[in-house]
Design an enzyme around this catalytic site. Structure first.
Site, PDB file in Angstrom:
ATOM      1  N   HIS A   1       0.878  -1.176   0.000  1.00  0.00           N
ATOM      2  CA  HIS A   1       0.000   0.000   0.000  1.00  0.00           C
ATOM      3  C   HIS A   1       0.908   1.216   0.000  1.00  0.00           C
ATOM      4  CE1 HIS A   1      -4.071   1.527   0.501  1.00  0.00           C
ATOM      5  NE2 HIS A   1      -3.665   2.338   1.463  1.00  0.00           N
TER       6      HIS A   1
ATOM      7  N   GLU B   1      -7.288  15.711  -0.858  1.00  0.00           N
ATOM      8  CA  GLU B   1      -6.987  15.599   0.568  1.00  0.00           C
ATOM      9  C   GLU B   1      -5.553  16.037   0.842  1.00  0.00           C
ATOM     10  OE1 GLU B   1      -8.122  11.760   2.048  1.00  0.00           O
ATOM     11  OE2 GLU B   1      -6.923  11.940   3.869  1.00  0.00           O
TER      12      GLU B   1
ATOM     13  N   LYS C   1     -10.663  11.322  12.424  1.00  0.00           N
ATOM     14  CA  LYS C   1     -10.015  10.046  12.768  1.00  0.00           C
ATOM     15  C   LYS C   1      -9.946   9.944  14.286  1.00  0.00           C
ATOM     16  CE  LYS C   1      -7.200   9.718   8.580  1.00  0.00           C
ATOM     17  NZ  LYS C   1      -5.853   9.603   7.985  1.00  0.00           N
TER      18      LYS C   1
ATOM     19  N   GLU D   1     -13.873   5.929   4.966  1.00  0.00           N
ATOM     20  CA  GLU D   1     -12.885   5.053   4.324  1.00  0.00           C
ATOM     21  C   GLU D   1     -12.512   3.944   5.320  1.00  0.00           C
ATOM     22  OE1 GLU D   1      -9.553   7.704   3.559  1.00  0.00           O
ATOM     23  OE2 GLU D   1      -9.133   7.888   5.696  1.00  0.00           O
TER      24      GLU D   1
ATOM     25  N   ASP E   1      -5.490  11.681  -2.383  1.00  0.00           N
ATOM     26  CA  ASP E   1      -4.827  12.056  -1.128  1.00  0.00           C
ATOM     27  C   ASP E   1      -3.355  12.269  -1.435  1.00  0.00           C
ATOM     28  OD1 ASP E   1      -3.999  12.504   1.426  1.00  0.00           O
ATOM     29  OD2 ASP E   1      -4.708  10.592   2.254  1.00  0.00           O
TER      30      ASP E   1
ATOM     31  N   LYS F   1     -10.274   6.415  -3.385  1.00  0.00           N
ATOM     32  CA  LYS F   1      -9.282   7.435  -3.032  1.00  0.00           C
ATOM     33  C   LYS F   1      -7.960   6.972  -3.616  1.00  0.00           C
ATOM     34  CE  LYS F   1      -7.240   8.494   1.487  1.00  0.00           C
ATOM     35  NZ  LYS F   1      -7.541   9.101   2.796  1.00  0.00           N
TER      36      LYS F   1
ATOM     37  N   LYS G   1      -3.910   7.397  -3.900  1.00  0.00           N
ATOM     38  CA  LYS G   1      -2.773   7.930  -3.168  1.00  0.00           C
ATOM     39  C   LYS G   1      -1.768   8.460  -4.176  1.00  0.00           C
ATOM     40  CE  LYS G   1      -3.404   7.080   1.224  1.00  0.00           C
ATOM     41  NZ  LYS G   1      -3.514   8.222   2.148  1.00  0.00           N
TER      42      LYS G   1
ATOM     43  N   ASP H   1      -6.464  16.584   6.538  1.00  0.00           N
ATOM     44  CA  ASP H   1      -6.269  15.314   7.240  1.00  0.00           C
ATOM     45  C   ASP H   1      -5.149  15.472   8.275  1.00  0.00           C
ATOM     46  OD1 ASP H   1      -6.119  12.738   8.130  1.00  0.00           O
ATOM     47  OD2 ASP H   1      -5.342  11.863   6.285  1.00  0.00           O
TER      48      ASP H   1
HETATM   49  C1  MUC Z   1      -4.472   8.826   5.075  1.00  0.00           C
HETATM   50  O1  MUC Z   1      -3.613   9.680   4.936  1.00  0.00           O
HETATM   51  O2  MUC Z   1      -5.604   9.174   4.807  1.00  0.00           O
HETATM   52  C2  MUC Z   1      -6.259   6.328   4.973  1.00  0.00           C
HETATM   53  C3  MUC Z   1      -6.607   5.557   3.914  1.00  0.00           C
HETATM   54  C4  MUC Z   1      -5.420   5.160   3.286  1.00  0.00           C
HETATM   55  O3  MUC Z   1      -5.293   4.475   2.295  1.00  0.00           O
HETATM   56  O4  MUC Z   1      -4.378   5.712   3.940  1.00  0.00           O
HETATM   57  C5  MUC Z   1      -4.837   6.311   5.113  1.00  0.00           C
HETATM   58  C6  MUC Z   1      -4.096   7.472   5.582  1.00  0.00           C
HETATM   59 MG    MG Z   2      -5.068  11.244   4.323  1.00  0.00          MG
END
Ligand code: MUC
Ligand code: MG
Length: 373
Positions: free
Chosen positions: A22, A224, A273, A327, A198, A167, A169, A249
Site C-alpha cells: 500500500h 486531501e 479520525k 474510508e 490524497d 481514493k 494515493k 487530514d
Molecule cells: C491517510 O492519509 O488518509 C487512509 C486511507 C489510506 O489508504 O491511507 C490512510 C491514511
Molecule cells: Mg489522508
C-alpha cells in the site's frame, strides 16, 4: 453500589500481513502493526481498544512501540484503581496528566467505552447518544502504485458491490505523472464511481495551484491534504482558488487544530479520525466544530484493524451528516482478522454492530499467532 474500578492494562503488538503493498507519499506498507489494549475491570468486564498508525514514525509522532511503552508506563498507573464506570472522569485524569499521545489515548478511551457499553448492555453508538444510521458507506484506496492494477482492483470492488468511491494515493511521483495516472483511472470508471486523491502533504503551493485545476478537469471530486500540515495559510489560499474542495487530514492532530482550521477557512471538508483526536468520544468534538462551521465530514482511518475500525464506525454512525462517507476499510487490507466474526461489509456499507460495547469478540488463537513475542 460499590464503584467498579480499573484493575489491569494488557497491551500487545500484533503484526499482520496486507493483501498487497500500500503505497503512500511518505511510506509503502508491506504489513500493518496494531497495538491492542485490554482494560480489565473489577466487575469482570474487559474493554478492548486499538491504537494503530502507518509506517512506524513515518506518518505521525507515535509508533506502535512508543504507544505500547506509554500505555504500560504512563496511562496504566494513572488509571488503575480509578472508577471504570465514569469515562469522562477517567479521560479528564488523562487530559490533566498526559500531553499529546492521541493514538494511545484513543485506545484507552475506546476500551473504557467498550467496557462501559458491555456493563450497561448498550452498543457504543447508543452509549454515544444513539445511531442515526445502521451502516456507513466505505471508500476504498487504490494504492498499488500501478495504473492498470488499480483499474482492475476498482472494477473488482464495483462488481462485488463493496466500494464505489475511490481514493487515490498520489504525491510520491512527479505531479504530471500522478495526474495522468488519476485521469486514466477516472476515465476508465466514468460515472460509475467517484474518484478522490490524497496527496499526504507532498506538494508545494505552487505545484498544487495548477494540479488542483487539472484534477478538477479530470473529474476528481476532492483533494486531501495537498500541502504540509503546517501550511495553514497555504491551504486557505488554495481553498479559495481550487475548483474542487480541499480536505484537511494530517493538519488535524487535535480538537484545537480543527477549531483553528475552521476559523481560518483552510479546508471545506475534515477527515475525522479517532486516533488523531484521541478516541470515539473526542472525535465527535471535532465533528461538532466542523458542523458549526459548515465544513463537510468524512470518516477517516489510520488503516486500523477491526477493533479501531468498529470504534470509529460507532462514532460516525451518530453523526447527522456524513456527506463524504467514510474510508473504514482497514480490515479489508489485511489478510487476517483477529476477531471471531470479522466486520460485515455489504452493499457498499460497513454495518454497525448491535451487540453491547464495540460488539466484537477477539479470536485468541489468531491473536496469539500474530502477536509480537
Ligand atoms: C491517510 O492519509 O488518509 C487512509 C486511507 C489510506 O489508504 O491511507 C490512510 C491514511
Ligand atoms: Mg489522508
Amino acid at each position: 453500589m460499590s464503584a467498579v474500578t480499573i484493575e489491569h492494562f494488557d497491551t500487545q503488538i500484533v503484526d499482520l500481513p496486507t493483501i498487497r503493498p500500500h503505497k503512500l507519499a511518505m511510506h509503502t506498507m508491506h504489513g500493518q502493526t496494531l497495538v491492542i489494549l485490554r482494560i480489565r475491570c473489577s466487575d469482570g468486564t474487559v474493554g478492548i481498544g486499538e491504537a494503530t498508525t502507518i509506517g512506524g514514525l513515518a506518518y505521525a509522532g507515535e509508533s506502535p512501540e512508543s504507544i505500547k511503552v506509554n500505555l504500560d508506563t504512563w496511562f496504566a498507573p494513572l488509571l488503575i484503581g480509578q472508577d471504570a464506570s465514569n469515562v469522562n472522569a477517567a479521560m479528564q485524569r488523562v487530559d490533566r496528566a498526559i500531553r499529546g499521545n492521541t493514538f494511545a489515548r484513543s485506545a484507552v478511551e475506546t476500551a473504557l467505552l467498550d467496557a462501559q457499553g458491555k456493563r450497561l448492555g448498550l452498543p457504543l453508538a447508543e452509549l454515544l447518544g444513539g445511531r442515526l444510521r445502521d451502516g456507513v458507506e466505505v471508500a476504498w484506496t487504490l494504492a498499488s502504485g500501478d495504473t492498470a492494477k488499480d483499474i482492475d482492483e476498482a472494477e473488482r470492488m464495483l462488481d462485488l458491490r463493496r466500494h464505489r468511491h475511490f481514493k487515490l494515493k498520489i504525491g510520491a511521483g512527479e505531479p504530471a505523472r500522478d495526474i495522468a495516472h488519476v485521469a486514466a483511472i477516472k476515465r476508465a470508471l466514468g460515472d460509475r464511481a467517484s474518484v478522490r486523491v490524497d496527496v499526504n502533504q507532498a506538494w508545494s503551493e505552487a505545484v498544487a495551484v495548477n494540479a488542483c485545476r487539472q484534477l478538477a478537469d479530470a473529474g476528481v471530486e476532492l483533494i486531501e491534504q495537498p500541502l504540509s500540515r503546517y501550511d495553514r495559510a497555504g491551504m486557505v489560499r488554495l481553498s479559495a482558488h481550487s475548483p474542487i474542495p480541499l480536505m484537511a487530514d494530517e493538519a488535524i492532530e487535535s480538537v484545537q487544530d480543527s477549531f483553528a482550521l475552521a476559523q481560518m477557512g483552510a479546508a471545506s471538508i475534515f477527515a475525522l479520525k479517532i486516533a488523531k483526536t484521541g478516541g470515539p468520544r473526542a472525535v465527535l468534538r471535532t465533528a461538532a466544530i466542523a458542523e458549526a462551521a459548515g465544513i463537510g465530514l468524512y470518516g477517516g482511518t489510520m488503516l486500523e484493524g477491526s477493533i479501531g475500525t468498529l470504534a470509529a464506525a460507532h462514532a460516525f454512525a451518530t453523526l447527522d451528516k456524513l456527506e463524504w462517507h467514510t474510508e473504514l476499510f482497514g480490515p479489508l487490507l489485511l489478510t487476517e482478522d483477529i476477531l471471531l466474526e470479522p466486520p460485515l461489509y455489504r452493499d457498499f456499507q460497513l454495518l454497525i454492530p448491535r451487540a453491547p460495547g464495540l460488539g466484537l469478540a477477539l479470536d485468541e488463537e489468531r491473536l496469539a499467532r500474530f502477536a509480537r513475542p
